[in-house]
Enzyme design. Sequence first.
Site, short mmCIF file in Angstrom:
data_model
loop_
_atom_site.label_atom_id
_atom_site.label_comp_id
_atom_site.label_asym_id
_atom_site.label_seq_id
_atom_site.Cartn_x
_atom_site.Cartn_y
_atom_site.Cartn_z
N GLY A 17 -3.55 -0.09 1.18
CA GLY A 17 -2.64 1.04 1.03
C GLY A 17 -2.15 1.12 -0.40
O GLY A 17 -2.33 0.19 -1.19
N GLY A 19 1.08 3.07 -3.01
CA GLY A 19 2.30 3.84 -3.12
C GLY A 19 2.59 4.16 -4.57
O GLY A 19 1.75 3.98 -5.45
N THR A 23 -0.36 -0.94 -5.43
CA THR A 23 -1.49 -0.81 -4.51
C THR A 23 -1.77 -2.19 -3.94
O THR A 23 -1.69 -3.19 -4.66
CB THR A 23 -2.73 -0.28 -5.23
OG1 THR A 23 -2.46 1.02 -5.75
CG2 THR A 23 -3.91 -0.17 -4.27
N VAL A 24 -2.08 -2.24 -2.65
CA VAL A 24 -2.40 -3.52 -2.01
C VAL A 24 -3.86 -3.48 -1.57
O VAL A 24 -4.30 -2.53 -0.92
CB VAL A 24 -1.48 -3.80 -0.80
CG1 VAL A 24 -1.89 -5.11 -0.12
CG2 VAL A 24 -0.03 -3.88 -1.25
N LYS A 39 -1.34 -7.56 -4.10
CA LYS A 39 -0.49 -6.44 -4.50
C LYS A 39 -0.53 -6.31 -6.02
O LYS A 39 -0.25 -7.26 -6.74
CB LYS A 39 0.94 -6.67 -4.02
CG LYS A 39 1.92 -5.55 -4.35
CD LYS A 39 3.29 -5.86 -3.75
CE LYS A 39 4.28 -4.77 -4.07
NZ LYS A 39 5.62 -5.07 -3.47
N ASP A 133 16.62 -4.77 2.52
CA ASP A 133 15.91 -3.62 3.09
C ASP A 133 15.22 -4.01 4.39
O ASP A 133 14.01 -3.81 4.55
CB ASP A 133 14.90 -3.07 2.08
CG ASP A 133 14.45 -1.64 2.42
OD1 ASP A 133 15.18 -0.96 3.18
OD2 ASP A 133 13.40 -1.22 1.94
#
Length: 490
Positions: A17, A19, A23-24, A39, A133
């Site tokens: 995935g 973001g 990126t991972v 990551k 979080d």
Amino acid sequence: MSAPSRLGRYPVRRRIGSGAFATVWLAYDEQLDSPVAIKVLADNWTEDFHARQRFVEEGRFLRKVESPHVVSVYDAGELPDSRPYLVMSYADQGSLADRLDLEPLTVSQAVHVIAQVGAGLHALHQRGVLHRDVKPANVLFRTVEVNGAPQVSAMLGDLGLGKAMDMSSRLTIIGGTPSFVSPEQAQGEPLDPRADQFSLAALTYLLLAGRAPYNHASLNAAADPAPPPPLDNGLPAETEAVISKAMAKDREERYADVPAFVAALSTSLAGHTDEPPTWIPVDPDLTLPAPRPGTSGSLDTDWTTQAPSRKPGAPARLSRKRLTAVGLAAVLVGLLSGFGAHELIVTDRTIEDVSGTISVTVPEAWTRAVDTEQWVPPDAEAEQASISAGTAVGWNQNDDPGQGIFLGVLPGELPPVVPQHPECEVTRPAVTDRRNGDSYMTVEFTDCPHGGITIERVIQVTANRLLWVQVRAEDRSAAIEVLDSVKLSL
């Protein structure tokens, strides 16, 4: 972009995935004969010293902790272009958010997960680290062997918002997920482990009640919460009292630490859980290890761009089949939202308009029809920045609706109303608020014929310019994830 062949000494298999900040990749440790997750800081943040520092700090925070219930960092390095990367444990059973999309947990399963997440939080706190979080997307599952049988174990991921306790009294970025964040964190006050306890109790409420305790649209709303509503699920009053105590607005009224909360929760539910506890079942389709480098299987390929037949100003509509299995692309979602970004719970792509003014991160399925060219708003002459991304050409039409997002800059001030959707049975009242200094108005439409949710949002980004955002998604959480990823540079 295509998958790199290697990251450091690790051959890459596929993208898990991506973001806005990282990126991972799913890779392979040839020396240990094991899949790993790597990551990598996004290339557009390479020159940002603070972003690089926070990325490296996350690895250091995680490396401090020796717990089976916290994602492990095995290695770290730097690519030739100076981007740092972290080599981490691979969660082969997805996230708690994925599981909840499929079905709710039983009471026994919920208590089991909370106990493990609590153990992970306590391990962090003992090492002087706050998570800040705690939410379903940041609880990851992996397969472990217990008494010779495979079982699912929970672990905390994503310390992008993590902070050392000795830094908690200094000025920090206010972050967190509004529906789970403690009021003192939402107010930017100095924090201690009781902030994480509040978030864990909010997660407990979600698992036991089947709904979040709050539906805060912003951190401002989270700063002054009312007591959580009743569970209304037939569980003992003592359980409700335990959760309310852990979610007390005044942190002094909460439990001394996370283990005290978990112990009180377990005691309150005596007789309502299985002995031994019911474990979350392993999904055998997800336990397969990554293929070793050199075996068959395609790498990640480029995504194509198509221009949708969108009508400027026309509302959109969505439908998406319910998730029936947790994809491998989603198994490390909790690792994607570093630095406080709210990332998606599936494989995602960040799209930017041709002028570089707007960017948004959407599920990969929404990139089947992408238009990043400028548009001419209604009653205007000049072209403005815009993005349309959806599941198919014509996703925003009524004949064959899909799901997606439209963003467009246009002149003007906040309007008294937003586009309406009479085809939907429920219209939630307009919410007007401020975020990051910008005024905005949001209206949600639910119980629509297509079975999803439509959200209209108008943001006053300058004195005479607006950003109009329209999202159609299967559920509200997916829509909010996309909305929270929108970024604008004017």
